[in-house]
Enzyme design. Structure first.
Site, mmCIF file in Angstrom:
data_model
loop_
_atom_site.group_PDB
_atom_site.id
_atom_site.type_symbol
_atom_site.label_atom_id
_atom_site.label_comp_id
_atom_site.label_asym_id
_atom_site.label_seq_id
_atom_site.Cartn_x
_atom_site.Cartn_y
_atom_site.Cartn_z
ATOM 1 N N ARG A 146 79.297 31.421 2.825
ATOM 2 C CA ARG A 146 78.722 30.428 3.738
ATOM 3 C C ARG A 146 78.403 29.130 3.000
ATOM 4 N NH1 ARG A 146 76.265 31.850 8.686
ATOM 5 N NH2 ARG A 146 76.876 33.929 9.367
ATOM 6 N N THR A 195 72.964 35.123 2.303
ATOM 7 C CA THR A 195 73.812 35.308 3.471
ATOM 8 C C THR A 195 72.961 35.202 4.723
ATOM 9 O OG1 THR A 195 75.346 36.824 4.608
ATOM 10 C CG2 THR A 195 73.469 37.822 3.490
ATOM 11 N N ALA A 196 73.600 34.883 5.839
ATOM 12 C CA ALA A 196 72.908 34.908 7.125
ATOM 13 C C ALA A 196 73.548 35.928 8.057
ATOM 14 C CB ALA A 196 72.920 33.519 7.776
ATOM 15 N N SER A 197 74.305 36.856 7.468
ATOM 16 C CA SER A 197 74.931 37.955 8.224
ATOM 17 C C SER A 197 75.720 37.429 9.424
ATOM 18 C CB SER A 197 73.855 38.953 8.658
ATOM 19 O OG SER A 197 73.214 39.502 7.534
ATOM 20 N N HIS A 198 75.282 37.785 10.640
ATOM 21 C CA HIS A 198 76.046 37.457 11.843
ATOM 22 C C HIS A 198 75.610 36.142 12.486
ATOM 23 C CE1 HIS A 198 72.436 39.711 12.987
ATOM 24 N NE2 HIS A 198 72.421 38.951 14.056
#
Length: 237
Positions: A146, A195-198
């Site tokens: 990201r 991370t911000a996953s989804h």
């Protein structure tokens, strides 16, 4: 091109906007604290641009609160809905701004500092209370692809090292399960995944893991949250 306003002028206009109901009182307070405590030229220029453009909704979105560290960590925008020239700087080849979104409610360098300091402070206290005296805690840090993931990882490693921990960083993007494995394999005290996953693509995050390789649960979750909340702008490096 408009001349950039001075910090005192920006603060005066923000206070006036709050008095007129154009921004929240908390927004004005957080902007003032950011400009006075951080001494960040990019932040000062970005806020001045938004004030000059009367981008009140954008300022409210960025500053109405401080990004909260929850049980899983932090998540927030790295790219504003309105990108200032100060943030755009020299964009990357893909068009990503040079600098992350300025704001207490954004995922940026200031909030990565807060999160890392809070986590490392908690880890050191926990180890001192449970027989870990005399050995530097080890923090493993992984990241995804990201926006600003690599930069946030480098900063987190720097802050952890300067705060008395050994930082272990992967040489490229890694999945969360690999971080969990590495924490256990290296007998680390904690781990972090940037991370911000989804979440939407403009977001990023800071997810905390403990020595079992799993995301933090009680009593660690509340302890880490308390340490992160204790970090103020003045206390951050």
């Amino acid at each position: 091109m408009m001349a950039v306003m001075s910090t005192p002028d920006v603060i005066e206009l923000i206070r006036a906007a709050a008095g007129a109901g154009e921004v929240r009182g908390s927004t004005a307070e957080n902007i003032q604290r950011t400009l006075q405590d951080m001494g960040d030229d990019v932040a000062a220029r970005a806020v001045a641009e938004l004030v000059q453009g009367k981008q009140w909704a954008e300022l409210d979105d960025r500053f109405y609160k401080t990004l909260a560290f929850g049980t899983g960590g932090l998540r927030g925008r790295t790219v504003g809905k309105v990108v200032t020239e100060a943030e755009r700087g020299t964009p990357t080849e893909t068009g990503r701004p040079q600098f992350p979104c300025v704001g207490t409610n954004a995922m940026n360098f200031a909030n990565v500092r807060r999160a890392t300091l809070g986590l490392t402070n908690y880890v050191k206290k926990w180890r001192s209370q449970h027989g870990g005296v005399g050995e530097r805690p080890k923090i493993v840090i992984a990241h995804d692809t990201r926006h600003f993931s690599r930069e946030f990882t480098q900063l987190a490693a720097q802050i952890a090292s300067e705060n008395g921990c050994d930082a272990v960083v992967f040489d490229g993007p890694r999945s969360t399960p690999e971080l969990s494995f590495a924490v256990r394999y290296l007998h680390a005290s904690a781990g972090v995944v940037i991370t911000a996953s989804h979440n939407p693509p403009q977001d990023n995050g800071f997810k905390a893991y403990f020595d079992d390789g799993a995301q933090v649960i009680e009593p660690h979750a509340s302890g880490i949250i308390a340490e992160v909340n204790a970090v103020t702008g003045a206390a951050a490096p």
